[in-house]
Design a protein around this motif. Sequence first.
Motif, PDB file in Angstrom:
ATOM      1  N   ALA A   1       0.829  -1.208   0.000  1.00  0.00           N
ATOM      2  CA  ALA A   1       0.000   0.000   0.000  1.00  0.00           C
ATOM      3  C   ALA A   1       0.864   1.260   0.000  1.00  0.00           C
ATOM      4  O   ALA A   1       0.567   2.228  -0.720  1.00  0.00           O
ATOM      5  CB  ALA A   1      -0.926  -0.007   1.215  1.00  0.00           C
TER       6      ALA A   1
ATOM      7  N   ARG B   1       1.894   4.285  -3.380  1.00  0.00           N
ATOM      8  CA  ARG B   1       1.779   5.740  -3.305  1.00  0.00           C
ATOM      9  C   ARG B   1       3.008   6.430  -3.886  1.00  0.00           C
ATOM     10  O   ARG B   1       3.081   7.652  -3.895  1.00  0.00           O
ATOM     11  CB  ARG B   1       1.576   6.172  -1.849  1.00  0.00           C
ATOM     12  CG  ARG B   1       0.269   5.676  -1.243  1.00  0.00           C
ATOM     13  CD  ARG B   1       0.123   6.133   0.202  1.00  0.00           C
ATOM     14  NE  ARG B   1       0.059   7.585   0.306  1.00  0.00           N
ATOM     15  CZ  ARG B   1      -1.044   8.307   0.181  1.00  0.00           C
ATOM     16  NH1 ARG B   1      -2.206   7.693  -0.046  1.00  0.00           N
ATOM     17  NH2 ARG B   1      -1.023   9.612   0.308  1.00  0.00           N
TER      18      ARG B   1
ATOM     19  N   GLU C   1      -5.280  -3.143  -0.416  1.00  0.00           N
ATOM     20  CA  GLU C   1      -6.397  -2.266  -0.761  1.00  0.00           C
ATOM     21  C   GLU C   1      -7.107  -1.760   0.487  1.00  0.00           C
ATOM     22  O   GLU C   1      -7.584  -0.627   0.526  1.00  0.00           O
ATOM     23  CB  GLU C   1      -7.381  -3.015  -1.669  1.00  0.00           C
ATOM     24  CG  GLU C   1      -6.840  -3.325  -3.046  1.00  0.00           C
ATOM     25  CD  GLU C   1      -6.486  -2.063  -3.809  1.00  0.00           C
ATOM     26  OE1 GLU C   1      -7.334  -1.161  -3.882  1.00  0.00           O
ATOM     27  OE2 GLU C   1      -5.356  -1.973  -4.314  1.00  0.00           O
TER      28      GLU C   1
ATOM     29  N   ARG D   1      -4.905   0.909   1.806  1.00  0.00           N
ATOM     30  CA  ARG D   1      -5.013   2.098   0.957  1.00  0.00           C
ATOM     31  C   ARG D   1      -6.250   2.904   1.328  1.00  0.00           C
ATOM     32  O   ARG D   1      -6.200   4.131   1.471  1.00  0.00           O
ATOM     33  CB  ARG D   1      -5.077   1.683  -0.516  1.00  0.00           C
ATOM     34  CG  ARG D   1      -5.197   2.866  -1.483  1.00  0.00           C
ATOM     35  CD  ARG D   1      -5.469   2.397  -2.892  1.00  0.00           C
ATOM     36  NE  ARG D   1      -6.712   1.647  -2.976  1.00  0.00           N
ATOM     37  CZ  ARG D   1      -7.919   2.203  -3.031  1.00  0.00           C
ATOM     38  NH1 ARG D   1      -8.048   3.540  -2.984  1.00  0.00           N
ATOM     39  NH2 ARG D   1      -8.995   1.457  -3.105  1.00  0.00           N
TER      40      ARG D   1
END
Length: 215
Positions: A45, A49, A105, A108
Motif C-alpha cells: 500500500a 503511493r 487495498e 489504501r
Amino acid sequence: MNDSGIWSWETAWDVLPDLLNGLQITVLATVVGMVIASILGLVIALAMRARSRWITMPLRFVSDFIRMTPLLVQLVFVNLLFVQVPSLAIGCIVLGIHYATYMSEVYRAGIESVPKGQWEAATALNMAPGRTWRAVILPQAIRNTLPGLGNYAISMFKETPFLFAISVVEMFSEAQSYGANTFSYIEPLTMVGLLFLIVSYPTSLLVRRMEIRLA
C-alpha cells in the motif's frame, strides 16, 4: 466404520483427536499467513503511493495477477518450484502473499480515510515525513482497517483446506485420511465444519463489534 451410513457418535469422538491435531496446523498456517499478509500488505500500500510508475505499474500488475488467479493453483505451482522447502512453509507464504494483495487495498482505503487536516497539521508542525507517517497517519489508518483485516483473517482461515493439495496435514486432510481408512466420511467432515464454525464465529462477532465501535 459407520455401518448405518447416517451418523455414529462413536466415530465422531474417535476422529476428534486427529482433527484437533489438524486444527493446530490450520490455526498455525492462518496466524503465520496473517502476519505475512498484514506486513506485506502495508508495504504494498505504501509502495503504491510512490510517484514513479516504474514502481507502481509492475507492482499493480503483480498484485492483479495474484488476485485474479486461484489460490489453489498458486499453492501447487509454488510447491512444484520449491520442492526442497517444507510444504507448510510454502502454504504459509503463499497464503500470506495472496491475501497481502487484498489487504493492501484495505490499507489504501484506511490511509485515504485519514482527514486531510491531519496531513496539514503535520506539515504546519514541520514534522519529518517519516515521523508524520509513524506518529499521525499510520496509527489512524490501521485503526480504521482493523475490521477489514479481521474479515480477511476469517477468510484465510476458511481457505486453509486448500493446503491439502500440497500435502499439508491440516484439519480437512485429517478428515479425508480418516474417511479413507474407515470408509466413514460423514462424521469427520461434519466435525471439521463444526470446528471451523466454533473458531470463526466468535472471531466474526469480534470483528462486527469492532466495526460498530469504529463506525
